[in-house]
Motif scaffolding. Structure first.
Motif, mmCIF file in Angstrom:
data_model
loop_
_atom_site.group_PDB
_atom_site.id
_atom_site.type_symbol
_atom_site.label_atom_id
_atom_site.label_comp_id
_atom_site.label_asym_id
_atom_site.label_seq_id
_atom_site.Cartn_x
_atom_site.Cartn_y
_atom_site.Cartn_z
ATOM 1 N N LYS A 101 7.760 -58.779 -2.093
ATOM 2 C CA LYS A 101 8.283 -58.629 -0.733
ATOM 3 C C LYS A 101 8.652 -57.189 -0.431
ATOM 4 O O LYS A 101 8.304 -56.655 0.624
ATOM 5 C CB LYS A 101 9.508 -59.525 -0.526
ATOM 6 C CG LYS A 101 9.178 -60.958 -0.277
ATOM 7 C CD LYS A 101 10.439 -61.746 0.024
ATOM 8 C CE LYS A 101 10.093 -63.181 0.355
ATOM 9 N NZ LYS A 101 11.302 -63.948 0.708
ATOM 10 N N PHE A 102 9.357 -56.538 -1.362
ATOM 11 C CA PHE A 102 9.779 -55.171 -1.097
ATOM 12 C C PHE A 102 8.614 -54.190 -1.147
ATOM 13 O O PHE A 102 8.610 -53.193 -0.426
ATOM 14 C CB PHE A 102 10.929 -54.761 -2.015
ATOM 15 C CG PHE A 102 12.250 -55.315 -1.549
ATOM 16 C CD1 PHE A 102 12.915 -54.734 -0.484
ATOM 17 C CD2 PHE A 102 12.800 -56.431 -2.151
ATOM 18 C CE1 PHE A 102 14.118 -55.255 -0.029
ATOM 19 C CE2 PHE A 102 13.998 -56.955 -1.711
ATOM 20 C CZ PHE A 102 14.656 -56.375 -0.638
ATOM 21 N N LYS A 103 7.599 -54.472 -1.963
ATOM 22 C CA LYS A 103 6.393 -53.636 -1.937
ATOM 23 C C LYS A 103 5.699 -53.776 -0.583
ATOM 24 O O LYS A 103 5.210 -52.797 -0.022
ATOM 25 C CB LYS A 103 5.435 -54.035 -3.058
ATOM 26 C CG LYS A 103 5.813 -53.481 -4.400
ATOM 27 C CD LYS A 103 4.767 -53.818 -5.446
ATOM 28 C CE LYS A 103 5.119 -53.224 -6.790
ATOM 29 N NZ LYS A 103 4.097 -53.522 -7.805
ATOM 30 N N ASP A 162 9.014 -45.189 8.540
ATOM 31 C CA ASP A 162 10.011 -44.170 8.214
ATOM 32 C C ASP A 162 9.978 -43.897 6.707
ATOM 33 O O ASP A 162 10.066 -44.828 5.902
ATOM 34 C CB ASP A 162 11.391 -44.660 8.647
ATOM 35 C CG ASP A 162 12.471 -43.641 8.398
ATOM 36 O OD1 ASP A 162 12.974 -43.594 7.250
ATOM 37 O OD2 ASP A 162 12.809 -42.908 9.340
ATOM 38 N N ALA A 163 9.864 -42.633 6.331
ATOM 39 C CA ALA A 163 9.753 -42.264 4.919
ATOM 40 C C ALA A 163 10.993 -42.663 4.118
ATOM 41 O O ALA A 163 10.869 -43.089 2.960
ATOM 42 C CB ALA A 163 9.510 -40.771 4.783
ATOM 43 N N ASN A 164 12.168 -42.558 4.724
ATOM 44 C CA ASN A 164 13.396 -42.939 4.016
ATOM 45 C C ASN A 164 13.450 -44.442 3.764
ATOM 46 O O ASN A 164 13.862 -44.881 2.691
ATOM 47 C CB ASN A 164 14.634 -42.491 4.802
ATOM 48 C CG ASN A 164 14.793 -40.997 4.822
ATOM 49 O OD1 ASN A 164 14.404 -40.304 3.885
ATOM 50 N ND2 ASN A 164 15.364 -40.478 5.901
ATOM 51 N N VAL A 165 13.053 -45.208 4.747
ATOM 52 C CA VAL A 165 13.026 -46.668 4.593
ATOM 53 C C VAL A 165 11.998 -47.043 3.525
ATOM 54 O O VAL A 165 12.268 -47.871 2.649
ATOM 55 C CB VAL A 165 12.716 -47.366 5.939
ATOM 56 C CG1 VAL A 165 12.494 -48.848 5.743
ATOM 57 C CG2 VAL A 165 13.834 -47.108 6.940
ATOM 58 N N SER A 215 10.904 -45.275 1.050
ATOM 59 C CA SER A 215 11.421 -44.875 -0.256
ATOM 60 C C SER A 215 12.455 -45.864 -0.778
ATOM 61 O O SER A 215 12.445 -46.231 -1.959
ATOM 62 C CB SER A 215 12.029 -43.480 -0.144
ATOM 63 O OG SER A 215 12.592 -43.085 -1.356
ATOM 64 N N GLU A 216 13.338 -46.313 0.096
ATOM 65 C CA GLU A 216 14.364 -47.276 -0.310
ATOM 66 C C GLU A 216 13.741 -48.621 -0.689
ATOM 67 O O GLU A 216 14.151 -49.240 -1.683
ATOM 68 C CB GLU A 216 15.394 -47.458 0.809
ATOM 69 C CG GLU A 216 16.586 -48.273 0.412
ATOM 70 C CD GLU A 216 17.406 -47.671 -0.708
ATOM 71 O OE1 GLU A 216 18.017 -48.450 -1.465
ATOM 72 O OE2 GLU A 216 17.436 -46.431 -0.845
ATOM 73 N N MET A 217 12.767 -49.075 0.068
ATOM 74 C CA MET A 217 12.093 -50.338 -0.246
ATOM 75 C C MET A 217 11.366 -50.247 -1.595
ATOM 76 O O MET A 217 11.383 -51.195 -2.386
ATOM 77 C CB MET A 217 11.097 -50.727 0.847
ATOM 78 C CG MET A 217 11.702 -51.042 2.198
ATOM 79 S SD MET A 217 12.864 -52.410 2.152
ATOM 80 C CE MET A 217 14.323 -51.598 2.771
ATOM 81 N N GLU A 218 10.758 -49.111 -1.864
ATOM 82 C CA GLU A 218 10.085 -48.911 -3.157
ATOM 83 C C GLU A 218 11.091 -48.907 -4.299
ATOM 84 O O GLU A 218 10.843 -49.475 -5.362
ATOM 85 C CB GLU A 218 9.272 -47.619 -3.133
ATOM 86 C CG GLU A 218 8.048 -47.708 -2.251
ATOM 87 C CD GLU A 218 7.364 -46.362 -2.009
ATOM 88 O OE1 GLU A 218 7.953 -45.296 -2.348
ATOM 89 O OE2 GLU A 218 6.252 -46.383 -1.462
ATOM 90 N N ALA A 219 12.241 -48.274 -4.076
ATOM 91 C CA ALA A 219 13.281 -48.234 -5.104
ATOM 92 C C ALA A 219 13.819 -49.640 -5.389
ATOM 93 O O ALA A 219 14.030 -50.002 -6.556
ATOM 94 C CB ALA A 219 14.419 -47.304 -4.670
ATOM 95 N N ILE A 220 14.012 -50.420 -4.340
ATOM 96 C CA ILE A 220 14.491 -51.797 -4.521
ATOM 97 C C ILE A 220 13.450 -52.618 -5.272
ATOM 98 O O ILE A 220 13.781 -53.389 -6.177
ATOM 99 C CB ILE A 220 14.845 -52.438 -3.167
ATOM 100 C CG1 ILE A 220 16.047 -51.718 -2.549
ATOM 101 C CG2 ILE A 220 15.131 -53.938 -3.323
ATOM 102 C CD1 ILE A 220 16.334 -52.097 -1.107
ATOM 103 N N SER A 221 12.187 -52.421 -4.926
ATOM 104 C CA SER A 221 11.112 -53.121 -5.631
ATOM 105 C C SER A 221 11.118 -52.776 -7.115
ATOM 106 O O SER A 221 10.965 -53.654 -7.971
ATOM 107 C CB SER A 221 9.766 -52.760 -5.000
ATOM 108 O OG SER A 221 8.714 -53.330 -5.734
ATOM 109 N N MET A 222 11.325 -51.516 -7.415
ATOM 110 C CA MET A 222 11.343 -51.085 -8.821
ATOM 111 C C MET A 222 12.546 -51.669 -9.570
ATOM 112 O O MET A 222 12.430 -52.036 -10.749
ATOM 113 C CB MET A 222 11.331 -49.562 -8.909
ATOM 114 C CG MET A 222 9.995 -48.977 -8.515
ATOM 115 S SD MET A 222 9.833 -47.178 -8.395
ATOM 116 C CE MET A 222 11.157 -46.506 -9.288
#
Length: 61
Positions: free
Chosen positions: A25-27, A35-38, A40-47
């Motif tokens: 889902k987060f990927k 938005d690049a910040n959003v 980045s945050e979604m990728e971090a949550i996925s990780m």
């Protein structure tokens, strides 16, 4: 493998499924974010959820 009860194995399996779904889902959310910040945050949550998945999976080996 540690001696896990049937109930513990079932719970572990449920948790693995939930973490796998959250990773996906987060990927997906990251791939649709403009938005690049959003993104980045979604990728971090996925990780983080991938790390949770890996820790849980290691209990099976």
């Amino acid at each position: 493998m540690s001696n896990l009860s049937e109930k513990e194995l079932s719970t572990l399996n449920d948790c693995l499924s939930e973490e796998e779904l959250l990773v996906k889902k987060f990927k997906m959310l990251a791939s649709h974010a403009t938005d690049a910040n959003v993104r980045s945050e979604m990728e971090a949550i996925s990780m983080r959820h991938q790390a949770h998945f890996n820790k849980l999976y290691n209990h099976l080996s």
